[in-house]
Design a protein around this motif. Structure first.
Motif, PDB file in Angstrom:
ATOM      1  N   ALA A  62      12.053   3.112   3.339  1.00  0.00           N
ATOM      2  CA  ALA A  62      10.618   3.123   3.036  1.00  0.00           C
ATOM      3  C   ALA A  62      10.548   1.433   2.750  1.00  0.00           C
ATOM      4  O   ALA A  62      11.247   0.607   3.265  1.00  0.00           O
ATOM      5  CB  ALA A  62      10.319   3.369   1.676  1.00  0.00           C
ATOM      6  N   GLY A  63       9.278   1.135   2.916  1.00  0.00           N
ATOM      7  CA  GLY A  63       8.995  -0.393   2.694  1.00  0.00           C
ATOM      8  C   GLY A  63       8.751  -0.682   1.089  1.00  0.00           C
ATOM      9  O   GLY A  63       8.692  -0.038   0.319  1.00  0.00           O
ATOM     10  N   GLY A  64       8.245  -2.162   1.015  1.00  0.00           N
ATOM     11  CA  GLY A  64       8.012  -2.371  -0.394  1.00  0.00           C
ATOM     12  C   GLY A  64       7.902  -3.752  -0.585  1.00  0.00           C
ATOM     13  O   GLY A  64       7.996  -4.734   0.517  1.00  0.00           O
ATOM     14  N   PHE A  65       7.328  -4.255  -1.554  1.00  0.00           N
ATOM     15  CA  PHE A  65       7.224  -5.670  -1.871  1.00  0.00           C
ATOM     16  C   PHE A  65       8.637  -6.133  -2.802  1.00  0.00           C
ATOM     17  O   PHE A  65       8.867  -5.923  -3.668  1.00  0.00           O
ATOM     18  CB  PHE A  65       6.084  -6.225  -2.737  1.00  0.00           C
TER      19      PHE A  65
ATOM     20  N   SER B 237       7.607   3.423  -7.492  1.00  0.00           N
ATOM     21  CA  SER B 237       7.836   3.554  -6.239  1.00  0.00           C
ATOM     22  C   SER B 237       7.539   4.958  -5.834  1.00  0.00           C
ATOM     23  O   SER B 237       7.994   5.909  -6.449  1.00  0.00           O
ATOM     24  CB  SER B 237       9.195   3.095  -5.991  1.00  0.00           C
ATOM     25  N   ARG B 238       7.358   5.145  -4.472  1.00  0.00           N
ATOM     26  CA  ARG B 238       7.115   6.372  -3.935  1.00  0.00           C
ATOM     27  C   ARG B 238       8.230   7.271  -3.874  1.00  0.00           C
ATOM     28  O   ARG B 238       9.293   6.838  -3.792  1.00  0.00           O
ATOM     29  CB  ARG B 238       6.455   6.219  -2.377  1.00  0.00           C
TER      30      ARG B 238
ATOM     31  N   LEU C 131       2.567  -0.077  -6.777  1.00  0.00           N
ATOM     32  CA  LEU C 131       1.850  -0.787  -5.974  1.00  0.00           C
ATOM     33  C   LEU C 131       0.862  -0.151  -5.130  1.00  0.00           C
ATOM     34  O   LEU C 131      -0.224  -0.676  -4.673  1.00  0.00           O
ATOM     35  CB  LEU C 131       2.613  -1.763  -4.940  1.00  0.00           C
ATOM     36  N   GLY C 132       0.655   1.234  -5.169  1.00  0.00           N
ATOM     37  CA  GLY C 132      -0.274   2.072  -4.564  1.00  0.00           C
ATOM     38  C   GLY C 132      -0.450   1.609  -3.126  1.00  0.00           C
ATOM     39  O   GLY C 132       0.248   1.903  -2.261  1.00  0.00           O
TER      40      GLY C 132
ATOM     41  N   GLY D  77       6.894   0.462  -2.710  1.00  0.00           N
ATOM     42  CA  GLY D  77       7.279   0.324  -4.094  1.00  0.00           C
ATOM     43  C   GLY D  77       7.805  -1.206  -4.134  1.00  0.00           C
ATOM     44  O   GLY D  77       7.013  -1.858  -3.478  1.00  0.00           O
ATOM     45  N   SER D  78       8.377  -1.547  -5.112  1.00  0.00           N
ATOM     46  CA  SER D  78       8.614  -2.925  -5.184  1.00  0.00           C
ATOM     47  C   SER D  78       9.934  -3.064  -6.035  1.00  0.00           C
ATOM     48  O   SER D  78      10.639  -2.244  -6.627  1.00  0.00           O
ATOM     49  CB  SER D  78       7.682  -3.768  -6.028  1.00  0.00           C
TER      50      SER D  78
END
Lengths: 368, 376
Positions: B108-111, B146-147, B176-177, B182-183
């Protein structure tokens, strides 16, 4: 039988023309109609479909604008009346429509209230007034019913209650009894008569219902946009009764007498007023509907009253038949109401009725 | 009390009224959802700023939005410290990262949010307390919101960030929607390890707390005077407003939500117009009767307007309840910050009333056709 005292004019129609459509499709439906209706009169308007009686009714009811001519309601000119004033004017008019036109979402009581709410009546009394009016048309037990739960006759009675509840000065009705049975119709007629007698309400009814003809003070007949006859029932009966008392008229049929009576115009005089004057050219024939007159003539001892005429007497025919000036003056002793027939109509009647002419000659012979 | 004709007209035929109210309620629900998404997006895009504790922020002049915040020379932070009124300056780093769950292999991605481990960069004291645990390199706090695509993870476990193993030492709630799946919060040293050593020269933001008693505006002015033109000093409120403006008015997704509100409004107005116009048409005879009775035109128009108002208000209640329920469902499924608040409830009520007025004005011309002369 005597005439009621004169009442003020409620509806005065003068020279009314009306057209529908525009351009080439423009069609005249009313032609130079004039009519005077007094306060408290019940006028029934008859005539074939398309004769213009409903159009005239809508003009009187300020539901249409007047194109040509004048209509005055209780002295108020309707021609050129501003829309807001028209709306105000309608509040003094009770409308009874052939189709009841009730508000379907409201109960009978609420429908009647809609009219009451336009008045200054206290809000707390709205229901009471509505209930009383519904009681008067025999619907006390249906006050909470909606139109869909009422019969056709009951709906019409609610509509009548709505029209009458504010005791309007003018009621315009279109076939008000068409949907009613004999008893209900009679009840409605009784209510209209009460309003006319007790409150001076003027009532105009367009109807073909012969059952209610006897409530009318006048019957106005329209044909092709013209008022062709305006029969004052009470006056006509009085005039016919007077004419019938005279030997010269007694052979005439009621129809012929009515024809003559319709052509006679009402004239009122006050004490001391001369109705005819000796030496004047004879131009009218008179019958006395109410009051007393003196016949004043030249005698050897001077000018003096030589006879008295009263209710049911007639005069003025000699000058017409002999085409001579009046040989005496007839003067009112008090308030006098007479009906006059113009010389032209008088002679036309004589000519068209041979026996009448013979009778008149006989009468002249007897009068010397 | 005068007879409430509009009310009785509205309830005369319950089935028809229910259908009408249902149609309008559906349109209002659409408005609620679109407005809700728009409002949630506003909250969502500023959520990182809301979570950070600062009065003023230094960012690059080329800054567009937080996810696209060009880094600037961290020397500016040192320069800022010496400006009178500045209490503290915290270096803040952020960029997107790739997450891999070693247990499931899910990606997944995230900040990635990088702050000095000894700072108090966050509003939430719990996060600040946990920052001490990320002092060792390659440790991180992970967002519990996070998702699900992050797969199962737990504090004490490991994950892969940009393919480097990282120990999860704590967790926090952010979510973070729309911004990211997620982060993770790491120390600035770990950040440089994970995102590249060149980051050591830069900062994405400089979070400034003014000294106790200092005036924020005056400090901001002083900073602007002192710092070179390659950076900009902005207050917290302004940067949040800017972030929201960018998302709502520039980004396609924000515009879509706005268009959604307009379309739903137009659909509602069209439905209401159809209902009112049909109602007016059916009651022309009754309106003509009221005219004949002597009711002024304004009063009769008033009945039409009131009827529109009644339909709109009857529809509003169910739409409000349904929207609240749907917000709850959507929030649970997406983590999107969808909440019913008084402002939005009032906003949609206002739109419902405008919709009613709009539809009423369009349909009332029919009342003009009610001719009392036609009653005879």
């Amino acid at each position: 039988m005597s005439l009621p005292p004169p009442r003020e004019v409620a509806v005065e129609i003068a020279g009314v023309n009306h057209h529908f459509g525009k351009g080439e499709a423009r069609k005249q439906v009313l032609f130079d109609n004039s009519l005077v209706i007094r306060r408290g009169e019940i006028v029934i308007m008859t005539g074939p479909s398309g004769s213009g009686k409903t159009t005239l009714l809508t003009l009187i009811g300020t539901l249409r604008g007047i194109q040509e001519g004048s209509i005055r309601i209780n002295g108020q000119e309707l021609a050129g009346l501003a829309p807001a004033a028209q709306v105000q004017m309608r509040r003094n008019i009770g409308f009874i429509f052939q189709a009841h036109n009730l508000l379907n979402a409201l109960t009978a009581r609420q429908n009647v209230r809609m009219a009451i709410e336009l008045t200054d009546a206290p809000r707390a009394r709205y229901d009471q007034i509505a209930n009383e009016m519904l009681g008067a048309v025999g619907l006390s037990d249906r006050a909470s019913y909606k139109p869909r739960n009422l019969s056709g006759g009951q709906r019409q009675r609610v509509a009548i209650a709505r029209a009458l509840v504010n005791k309007p000065r003018l009621i315009l009705a279109d076939e008000p009894t068409a949907a009613l049975d004999k008893d209900s119709g009679a009840n409605v007629v009784r209510l209209l008569r009460e309003l006319a007698n007790n409150h001076g309400t003027t009532v105009m009814i367009v109807t073909h219902d012969a059952r209610i003809i006897n409530v009318a003070d006048r019957i106005v007949n329209m044909v092709d946009g013209h008022i062709v006859s305006d029969v004052r029932i009470k006056e006509t009966m009085i005039i016919c009764a007077i004419l019938k008392k005279c030997s010269v008229f007694k052979e005439m049929s009621p129809s012929d007498l009515t024809d003559i009576a319709q052509k006679m115009a009402e004239e009122r005089f006050t004490a001391g007023e001369n109705i005819i004057r000796a030496g004047d050219v004879g131009d009218k024939f008179y019958v006395i509907a109410s009051g007393e007159t003196d016949i004043i003539a030249e005698t050897a001892t001077g000018t003096r009253a030589v006879a008295k005429l009263g209710e049911g007497d007639f005069f003025g025919e000699v000058a017409l038949l002999k085409d001579q000036p009046r040989n005496a003056t007839v003067s009112a002793r008090g308030d006098v109401t007479v009906y006059s027939l113009s010389k032209e109509n008088f002679l036309a009647a004589v000519r068209s009725h041979k026996s009448f002419e013979d009778q008149m000659s006989a009468m002249l012979f007897t009068r010397g | 009390m005068r007879t409430p004709v509009a009310w009785f007209n509205s309830i005369e035929q319950p089935r028809r009224t229910a259908a009408a109210v249902g149609g309008i309620a559906f349109a209002l629900l659409l408005i609620f959802m679109q407005a809700g998404f728009l409002g949630a997006a506003r909250v969502n895009v500023s959520i990182i700023y809301q979570a950070l504790d600062f009065d003023l922020v230094i960012h690059s002049r080329a800054y567009l939005t937080l996810p696209r915040s060009d880094p600037f020379d961290r020397l500016r932070l040192i320069q800022a410290v010496s400006v009178p009124g500045v209490g503290s300056v915290t270096r803040f780093l952020t960029d997107s990262y790739g997450w891999r769950n070693p247990a499931t292999g899910s990606t997944a991605g995230g900040f990635l949010l990088g702050v000095p481990a000894d700072s108090k960069a966050f509003v939430d004291p719990e996060i600040n307390r946990q920052l001490a645990t990320v002092r060792p390199t390659l440790t991180a706090l992970v967002d519990r919101k996070s998702r699900p695509s992050y797969g199962p993870w737990e504090v004490g476990g490991r994950c892969l960030i940009n393919d480097q193993p990282v120990l999860i030492t704590g967790s926090y709630d952010l979510g973070l929607g729309l911004l990211a799946d997620g982060s993770a919060v790491v120390s600035d040293e770990t950040y440089e390890r994970l995102m590249g050593p060149w980051n050591s020269r830069y900062a994405n933001l400089g979070l400034i707390k003014v000294a106790p008693g200092a005036d924020v505006a005056q400090v901001a002015a002083a900073l602007r005077e002192r710092l070179p033109a390659d950076v900009v000093v902005t207050t917290k409120a302004d940067i949040i407003r800017r972030e929201q403006h960018y998302f709502v008015n520039v980004k396609p997704v924000g515009i879509m939500f706005q268009v959604g509100v307009v379309v739903a409004f137009a659909a509602g107005a069209a439905i209401l117009y159809q209902i009112l116009a049909s109602e007016m048409n059916n009651r022309l005879g009754e309106f003509a009767t009221l005219k004949a009775l002597g009711y002024p035109a304004a009063k009769i128009y008033g009945i039409g307007i009131q009827q529109g108002l009644i339909y709109a208000l009857l529809a509003y209640g169910p739409a409000l309840v349904l929207a609240t329920l749907l917000y709850d469902v959507a929030r649970r499924l997406s983590g999107f910050p969808l909440y019913m608040d008084l402002g939005r409830a009032g906003f949609v009520l206002g739109l419902a009333l405008i919709m009613c007025a709009f539809a009423a004005v369009l349909s009332l011309w029919k009342i003009r056709k009610a001719d009392p002369a036609s009653l005879f």
